[in-house]
Design an enzyme around this catalytic site. Structure first.
Site: not given
Ligand code: PMP
Length: 809
Positions: A107, A130, A156, A223, A247
């Site tokens: 992550s 991110y 993401t 994602k 998410h």
């Protein structure tokens, strides 16, 4: 030894061990609780079809994703701060993943650094990214990940709409002391939801994929995709993989569970890249259900953290082993021996296999996942996925616009000039061909047969083509290396089919690129990789880098398709130096070159040598068209494929075999007419095309002059408008400061009476949003002048509104 535990037991153990606020933080994940529950519940509704006596032995769970073998179609999802569950954090998880042989997606908010995690990892590591408002922060993160040895990036894309994390708000959750993101600098990260809202870029669009590519060579997965439309966009934007994930929860009532949209997304992607499913996986049977609905693999998140909290590294490993063991059981019950066999036929409600799979019998065809039309009619999901791909629709919008605004001047069609064609001439050409046959001793029966019968698959005018190639293209090849095709289009399809031997093979194309080749690749399910085109053709260093990058992904680049002279769509011509560089690289990198050059012999002045004429070691396959030099109605083209095939004959023989099952042979009548025209020019095209060449040369000159007049300096620079100045061919590129999309084209046609082609149509993997293709071949010179005047007014108007809206925002 097999564990008697289930993931529910591990979850319960973790709950007992963890501080309640931390438990809630992990239980809440990054999403909305309702959505998370819905993901788990969606799996409960799936019923798999039990089968017996399948004789499959112990099922093999191994699978290949992005060129790497995983022990099972499972990876560990990016979950923040494994350090909350165990002090060793992500290093413990990476060791567990390595022991089982499945990847870990680290992550952005990992508690351990990429370097520490990479030091212990033995299975693939990916990094989740991110996109922050501060792009530099994102760039630093990505560079750090890449340097540490991460193999792919998972961007993401639904984070700007992050869920509200009700439990954390209720608990007033702050990260405990000592828990911090190890790979980020700056900003206060102690309140994760506050941070997300404050710092994530809320205005991301598809260009972020190109940006990420510009800062990293790693494959990029997106994602957060939940619809077929976005999946197609993702593929078009160049994504190397898709993760179906909800998410953020998005605060949208009724956001579907990831499993519910999986089939739709997988159907739209149609194998162009791997599709992974995230969310709700709690048992091995869930993994199989996801595979049956079209996923290539799943991400497993919270259960791994539960394992970590309950038992550290061993706990996480145990969780992974439970899932893999359960998957083995589920595959056995479903009667399959490998992951590749998982498809919709495994679903209780899915399509029934036609018959039992008796050893040696053909496998039953599996219908594509996705919805079929109600009432038993055809739905798009019943048809080949390429039919839903925008590339096969490229010209429809243009045709529509042309029909709606018949008085608009059109820079769109790439049609040849046809004023000099006379209908009666066609009979002369046929006569000439028959006379030619008679001169060569053909009997009346043989001449009759040459027009009326099926002809030889490889073509009946190959000698004439070989003589012409020697006379005008400086290409001296044996007649047996030539196949006469139904236009160049068939030659492309044959070459693609022959050269792609399996799913890991890729075709390299320029970007932008002629849609004929990208469309053919799409219908043949062939993967493309793009090499940016430049005014002098391409950058040899980039070609080499793309080839190496593809190889690093486990793929095999087979050939590079180029239009070296006055390319469609850009108008650019490859320099002589780059032609030599291309041939040298082709040899060194073991690539073939597909050369398609329909415009050089309808262009003025001396042309650069063809790649084939410079080819000393048979690296070049020439794909030829007579559509511009003779006439397109003949639909006659050819392939020159003189490459020897070990243990067989020439590549041309293999293309002939394929052709025999597609078009059988090119129409003898068409070949006769084309040959008659070639004979009328005494085996040369220069004379035949003199008038057309003068027209095209004048058309390009008139267009460039009118552009200069209507968009003079310094106005042009002030607006940010540029164009290239092709020395021949039909096309030129006009760069504009606004988005030249379908909506802009509709305004241009309706308000200004001028039509053009958005350059973005020709970018196989996204791009070209600010460019226009102008085709100058078909309108009269007077129309071209008036068309450019209209175009200049349209550009002025759009630029005005672009800067107005720019200042407003
Ligand atoms: N290649 C290129 C680069 C083209 O621009 C075109 C036609 N527009 C073709 C091939 C098509 O050739 P054919 O008509 O022989 O199929």
């Amino acid at each position: 030894m097999r564990s008697a535990l289930t993931l529910a037991d591990v979850e319960e153990a973790a709950r007992r061990r963890l501080d309640p606020a931390v438990w809630d933080f992990i239980a809440g994940g990054a999403g909305e609780e309702r959505t998370l529950r819905a993901n788990v519940e969606a799996f409960r509704k799936v019923r798999l079809r039990p089968r017996v006596l399948a004789g499959a032995g112990r099922p093999d769970t191994a699978t290949r994703i992005l060129g790497r073998t995983w022990a099972a179609p499972v990876a560990i999802a990016p979950v923040a701060y494994h350090t909350l569950a165990d002090p060793a954090g992500e290093t413990a998880t990476a060791e567990a993943a390595g022991a089982v042989g499945v990847p870990l997606v680290v992550s952005t908010f990992a508690g351990r650094s990429f370097e520490d995690v990479a030091a212990v990892a033995t299975a693939p590591l990916w990094a989740q990214v991110y996109c922050f408002r501060d792009r530099e922060e994102t760039r630093r993160l990505v560079e750090r990940a890449e340097r540490a040895g991460v193999e792919a990036l998972v961007l993401t894309v639904d984070a700007p709409h992050l869920g509200r994390r009700h439990r954390d708000l209720r608990n007033g959750f702050r990260l405990p002391d000592g828990i911090a993101p190890a790979n980020l600098s700056g900003a206060d990260y102690s309140s994760p939801s506050g941070h997300a809202a404050a710092e994530f870029d809320p205005a991301l669009d598809w260009s972020v994929v190109g940006w990420l590519r510009s800062v990293s060579r790693l494959p990029v997965l997106l994602k957060g995709i939940l619809s077929a439309e976005d999946a197609r966009q993702a593929v078009a934007a160049g994504a190397d993989g898709i993760v179906v994930s909800n998410h953020g929860g998005r605060q949208l009532d009724g956001v579907p569970a990831t499993l519910e949209v999986l089939a739709e997304v997988a159907g739209a992607v149609a194998g162009a890249c791997p599709v992974l499913l995230d969310g709700g996986v709690r048992r091995g049977a869930d993994v199989l259900a996801a595979l049956a609905l079209g996923a290539d693999a799943v991400l497993l998140g919270r259960p791994v953290l539960h394992g970590l909290a309950a038992g550290g590294r061993e706990g996480a490993e145990r969780v992974l082993r439970i899932v893999v063991d359960e998957l083995v059981d589920a595959m056995g019950l479903a009667g399959i021996g490998s992951v590749a066999e998982a498809g919709p036929a495994l679903l209780w409600d899915g399509p029934r296999p036609a018959a039992a799979a008796v050893p040696g019998a053909l496998a039953a065809p599996v219908a594509p996942a996705g919805s079929t039309a109600p009432g038993g009619g055809l739905g798009m999901a019943d048809l080949h996925p390429s039919l839903s791909d925008p590339v096969l629709d490229t010209m429809n919008f243009l045709n529509d616009i042309t029909r709606r605004y018949p008085r608009a001047i059109s820079f769109a069609p790439g049609r040849p000039y046809d004023e000099h064609f006379e209908t009666e001439q066609i009979f002369d050409y046929l006569r000439r061909y028959l006379d030619h046959l008679e001169e060569r001793g053909f009997t009346p029966e043989q001449r009759r047969e040459a027009l009326f019968q099926y002809g030889p698959t490889r073509g009946q005018i190959r000698e004439l083509i070989a003589d012409w190639l020697r006379a005008e293209e400086d290409v001296d090849v044996p007649v047996d290396s030539i196949v006469v095709t139904v236009g160049c289009q068939e030659a492309m399809a044959l070459a693609l089919r022959a050269l792609i031997s399996g799913p890991e093979d890729v075709m390299l194309v320029a970007s932008p690129c002629y849609v004929g080749i990208t469309g053919a690749a799409r219908i043949l399910d062939i993967r493309l990789a793009a090499v940016a085109e430049r005014e002098d053709g391409f950058d040899p260093a980039e070609l080499e880098a793309v080839v190496r990058e593809q190889r690093a992904l486990g793929r095999r680049p087979r050939a590079f398709y180029v239009v070296p002279d006055h390319a469609n769509p850009s108008g650019n011509t490859m320099s002589l130096a780059n032609r030599h560089a291309l041939l040298e690289l082709a040899g060194r990198l073991d690539l073939l070159v597909l050369e398609d050059s329909p415009y050089r012999l309808v262009s003025p002045g001396r042309q650069l040598p063809t790649l084939k004429s410079l080819d000393r070691d048979r690296r070049v396959v020439q794909l030829g068209s007579f559509s511009k030099t003779l006439f397109p109605g003949a639909r006659v083209g050819y392939a020159v494929a003189d490459q020897p095939v070990a243990g067989a004959g020439l590549l041309a023989d293999e293309l002939t075999k394929l052709k025999s099952m597609i078009t059988v042979n090119t129409s003898p009548l068409s070949q006769a007419a084309a040959a008659g025209m070639l004979l009328a020019g005494e085996g040369r095209l220069a004379e035949i095309n003199a008038e057309a060449i003068a027209h095209y040369e004048g058309a390009m000159r008139v267009t460039l002059k009118a552009l200069d007049e209507h968009l003079p300096e310094p106005r042009r620079s002030a607006l940010g408008v540029r164009w290239n100045k092709p020395s021949g061919g039909f096309f030129l590129t006009l760069n504009v400061p606004f988005r030249a999309d379908d909506a802009a084209l509709a305004r241009s046609a309706e308000e200004f009476g001028v039509i053009w082609t958005p350059m973005s149509y020709f970018y196989p993997l996204g791009g070209g949003e600010h460019a226009i293709r102008l085709s100058t071949s078909y309108p009269t010179h007077a129309e071209l002048e008036e068309g450019v005047a209209r175009l200049a007014r349209f550009i002025e108007s759009e630029s005005g509104s672009a800067s107005a809206s720019g200042s407003a925002s």
